[in-house]
Design a protein around this motif. Structure first.
Motif, PDB file in Angstrom:
ATOM      1  N   ALA A  47     -28.782 -70.682  53.709  1.00 34.62           N
ATOM      2  CA  ALA A  47     -28.498 -69.558  54.619  1.00 34.62           C
ATOM      3  C   ALA A  47     -26.997 -69.458  54.893  1.00 34.62           C
ATOM      4  CB  ALA A  47     -29.270 -69.723  55.913  1.00 34.62           C
ATOM      5  N   LEU A  48     -26.354 -70.589  55.125  1.00 40.20           N
ATOM      6  CA  LEU A  48     -24.920 -70.604  55.398  1.00 40.20           C
ATOM      7  C   LEU A  48     -24.118 -70.170  54.178  1.00 40.20           C
ATOM      8  CD1 LEU A  48     -22.456 -71.430  57.180  1.00 40.20           C
ATOM      9  CD2 LEU A  48     -22.655 -73.688  56.145  1.00 40.20           C
ATOM     10  N   ARG A  50     -25.071 -68.506  51.519  1.00 40.46           N
ATOM     11  CA  ARG A  50     -25.360 -67.116  51.145  1.00 40.46           C
ATOM     12  C   ARG A  50     -24.536 -66.131  51.974  1.00 40.46           C
ATOM     13  NH1 ARG A  50     -31.375 -66.538  51.398  1.00 40.46           N
ATOM     14  NH2 ARG A  50     -31.557 -67.717  49.486  1.00 40.46           N
ATOM     15  N   ARG A  51     -24.345 -66.450  53.264  1.00 43.49           N
ATOM     16  CA  ARG A  51     -23.544 -65.569  54.122  1.00 43.49           C
ATOM     17  C   ARG A  51     -22.084 -65.525  53.669  1.00 43.49           C
ATOM     18  NH1 ARG A  51     -26.267 -67.864  58.769  1.00 43.49           N
ATOM     19  NH2 ARG A  51     -24.431 -69.158  59.058  1.00 43.49           N
ATOM     20  N   ILE A  52     -21.593 -66.616  53.097  1.00 43.12           N
ATOM     21  CA  ILE A  52     -20.180 -66.687  52.718  1.00 43.12           C
ATOM     22  C   ILE A  52     -19.930 -66.125  51.325  1.00 43.12           C
ATOM     23  CG2 ILE A  52     -18.244 -68.257  52.285  1.00 43.12           C
ATOM     24  CD1 ILE A  52     -19.487 -70.109  54.442  1.00 43.12           C
ATOM     25  N   GLN A  55     -25.575 -63.940  47.324  1.00 41.78           N
ATOM     26  CA  GLN A  55     -26.700 -64.510  46.584  1.00 41.78           C
ATOM     27  C   GLN A  55     -26.301 -64.982  45.188  1.00 41.78           C
ATOM     28  OE1 GLN A  55     -29.769 -65.184  47.675  1.00 41.78           O
ATOM     29  NE2 GLN A  55     -30.295 -66.036  45.689  1.00 41.78           N
ATOM     30  N   ARG A  92     -19.989 -75.310  53.792  1.00 45.47           N
ATOM     31  CA  ARG A  92     -19.051 -74.257  54.182  1.00 45.47           C
ATOM     32  C   ARG A  92     -17.732 -74.401  53.431  1.00 45.47           C
ATOM     33  NH1 ARG A  92     -14.855 -73.442  57.639  1.00 45.47           N
ATOM     34  NH2 ARG A  92     -14.722 -71.375  58.590  1.00 45.47           N
TER      35      ARG A  92
END
Length: 196
Positions: A47-48, A50-52, A55, A92
């Motif tokens: 989830a982390l 993918r946000r950065i 996909q 991250r």
């Protein structure tokens, strides 16, 4: 008034202790413990990441992150934070590094296609166009393989050239099965994208 049956703080503390124990066991070489750590944390990390990076690059970054976590499990210090926080910090950092890499590599522009196969027509005997296409295909394959990480090439080679199963590769390399699966899937995905 009675406390609720499930205390979220207690559940989080138990989860953190379980993850920390799995990392400690992984640091001693227990691949099954690391696989359990992977299965318990992958949804948070995905989830982390993918946000950065989105996909398309998420699995690639995640695989690198878990490979680093496997190698550095002995460096985890529960006094400095939870195992999940340790992993997410690493994820991250890897995602931001990859985002910078992609920005520098492409300069914000999509690359031109290397070859348009629709422009050539099939002929009964190979002519200059077909010979050129064959050479370009080999060059593209070599270029695509060069874009894989050393670990991706390693596990892909064991799978395709040595005919080892993913479980056999995990046993041979000492990597957790989940990491082997991720490396192979990521390598196949990269090759498909480059060669299309």
């Amino acid at each position: 008034m009675e406390a609720p049956a499930t205390d979220p703080q207690a559940a989080n503390a138990a989860r953190d202790e379980r993850f920390a124990g799995q990392l400690r066991a992984a640091a001693d070489g227990d691949a099954r413990a690391f696989e359990a750590f992977y299965e318990g944390t992958v949804r948070y990390a995905m989830a982390l990441v993918r946000r950065i990076v989105g996909q398309a690059l998420a699995e690639d970054v995640l695989s690198d992150c878990y490979f680093q976590a496997w190698r550095n499990a002995g460096r985890f210090d529960a006094e400095r934070g939870s195992a999940l926080t340790w992993l997410l910090t690493m994820a991250r950092s890897r995602a931001l590094d990859r985002l910078r890499q992609e920005t520098l590599r492409h300069g914000g522009q999509a690359g031109a296609p290397a070859f348009d196969a629709d422009e050539t027509e099939a002929t009964p005997s190979p002519g200059p166009e077909q010979l050129l296409e064959s050479v370009e295909a080999c060059s593209r394959l070599h270029s695509a393989l060069a874009q894989l990480s050393a670990n991706e090439r390693w596990v892909l080679g064991l799978a395709y050239f040595r005919d080892h199963s993913q479980s056999e590769i995990a046993a041979l390399t000492g990597l957790p099965l989940g990491t082997v699966k991720s490396l192979i899937n990521r390598a196949q995905h990269k090759l498909r994208e480059v060669l299309q």
